[in-house]
Design a protein around this motif. Structure first.
Motif, short mmCIF file in Angstrom:
data_model
loop_
_atom_site.label_atom_id
_atom_site.label_comp_id
_atom_site.label_asym_id
_atom_site.label_seq_id
_atom_site.Cartn_x
_atom_site.Cartn_y
_atom_site.Cartn_z
N ALA A 198 6.27 1.59 -0.60
CA ALA A 198 5.71 1.19 -1.90
C ALA A 198 5.53 -0.34 -1.92
O ALA A 198 5.05 -0.91 -0.94
N ALA A 199 5.95 -1.00 -3.00
CA ALA A 199 5.68 -2.44 -3.11
C ALA A 199 6.37 -3.24 -2.00
O ALA A 199 5.89 -4.32 -1.61
N PRO A 224 10.22 1.95 -4.20
CA PRO A 224 10.31 1.75 -5.64
C PRO A 224 9.12 2.31 -6.43
O PRO A 224 7.98 2.25 -5.97
N ARG A 269 -7.75 -2.02 -2.05
CA ARG A 269 -7.17 -2.48 -3.31
C ARG A 269 -7.05 -4.01 -3.33
O ARG A 269 -7.75 -4.69 -2.61
N ILE A 307 -4.53 1.21 0.77
CA ILE A 307 -4.11 -0.15 0.40
C ILE A 307 -5.18 -1.19 0.77
O ILE A 307 -5.21 -2.26 0.19
N HIS A 357 0.92 5.70 2.71
CA HIS A 357 0.57 5.27 1.35
C HIS A 357 -0.32 6.33 0.72
O HIS A 357 -1.21 6.88 1.39
N LEU A 358 -0.08 6.58 -0.54
CA LEU A 358 -0.94 7.51 -1.28
C LEU A 358 -2.34 6.91 -1.43
O LEU A 358 -3.35 7.58 -1.20
N THR A 362 6.33 -2.68 1.01
CA THR A 362 5.41 -2.77 2.15
C THR A 362 4.93 -4.20 2.36
O THR A 362 4.82 -4.68 3.49
N HIS A 363 4.65 -4.84 1.24
CA HIS A 363 3.94 -6.12 1.28
C HIS A 363 4.88 -7.32 1.32
O HIS A 363 4.43 -8.45 1.43
C1 DQA Z 1 1.76 2.49 -2.36
C2 DQA Z 1 0.85 1.25 -2.34
C3 DQA Z 1 1.64 0.00 -2.71
O1 DQA Z 1 0.77 -1.14 -2.69
C4 DQA Z 1 2.23 0.14 -4.09
O2 DQA Z 1 3.01 -1.00 -4.41
C5 DQA Z 1 2.99 1.39 -4.27
C6 DQA Z 1 2.50 2.63 -3.67
C7 DQA Z 1 0.96 3.79 -2.15
O3 DQA Z 1 1.60 4.80 -1.85
O4 DQA Z 1 -0.26 3.81 -2.31
O5 DQA Z 1 3.99 1.43 -4.99
O6 DQA Z 1 2.70 2.38 -1.28
#
Ligand code: DQA
Length: 151
Positions: A78-79, A12, A109, A106, A102-103, A81-82
């Motif tokens: 993306a989100a 997402p 952060r 994580i 992940h870009l 993941t958590h």
């Molecule tokens: C992400 C890191 C996630 O915590 C975040 O919710 C994202 C992008 C990343 O690529 O750094 O949507 O997966």
């Protein structure tokens, strides 16, 4: 040898890359990333399909649907993941290598991003190299799937 097929799944809000928090995620768009992955795949002698969804169930169905069709998966959940036990469980159905990417880093952060529901069920994780995380994953995966299994 049959050409290897890799599926890249984007979770997402990654459709908003380029506009979304560029100080964290950079200015490269998802379209640029997908194009770069296809070009790199050709050089590596494999092929890449890409899929993006903002919906957890669609990602689960896409993972279920890979059975027998792909040699490996690169996923940026993306989100999800958590949070997503459902995506974790879907990946557990597969017997192909999966790389989580992940870009952003994580672990640098907010604390809620330090936990990945997938990290212990994937082959490896690449986090913190911006758009390059995807390309590093493609290098890693192409090496993994071109070798006979070490397990
Ligand atoms: C992400 C890191 C996630 O915590 C975040 O919710 C994202 C992008 C990343 O690529 O750094 O949507 O997966």
């Amino acid at each position: 040898m049959k050409q290897r097929k890799i599926l890249v799944i984007h979770g997402p809000n990654l459709n908003m890359l380029g506009k979304r928090e560029p100080e964290i995620y950079g200015t490269t768009t998802l379209e640029d990333i997908n194009k770069g992955l296809s070009e790199k795949a050709i050089k590596l002698g494999c092929s890449v399909d890409t899929f993006q969804s903002n919906h957890e169930g669609d990602i689960v169905e896409k993972i279920q649907d890979t059975k027998g069709k792909y040699d490996s998966i690169i996923i940026n959940p993306a989100a999800y993941t958590h949070t997503s036990v459902a995506i974790r469980d879907a990946l557990l159905l597969l017997d192909i290598p999966v790389i989580e990417i992940h870009l952003s880093n994580i672990y640098k952060r907010e604390p809620f991003r330090h936990k990945s529901m997938l990290a212990d069920v994937v082959s490896g994780q690449i986090s913190g190299f911006g758009a390059n995380s995807y390309f590093l994953a493609l290098d890693a995966i192409s090496e993994l799937i071109s070798k006979p299994s070490q397990d």
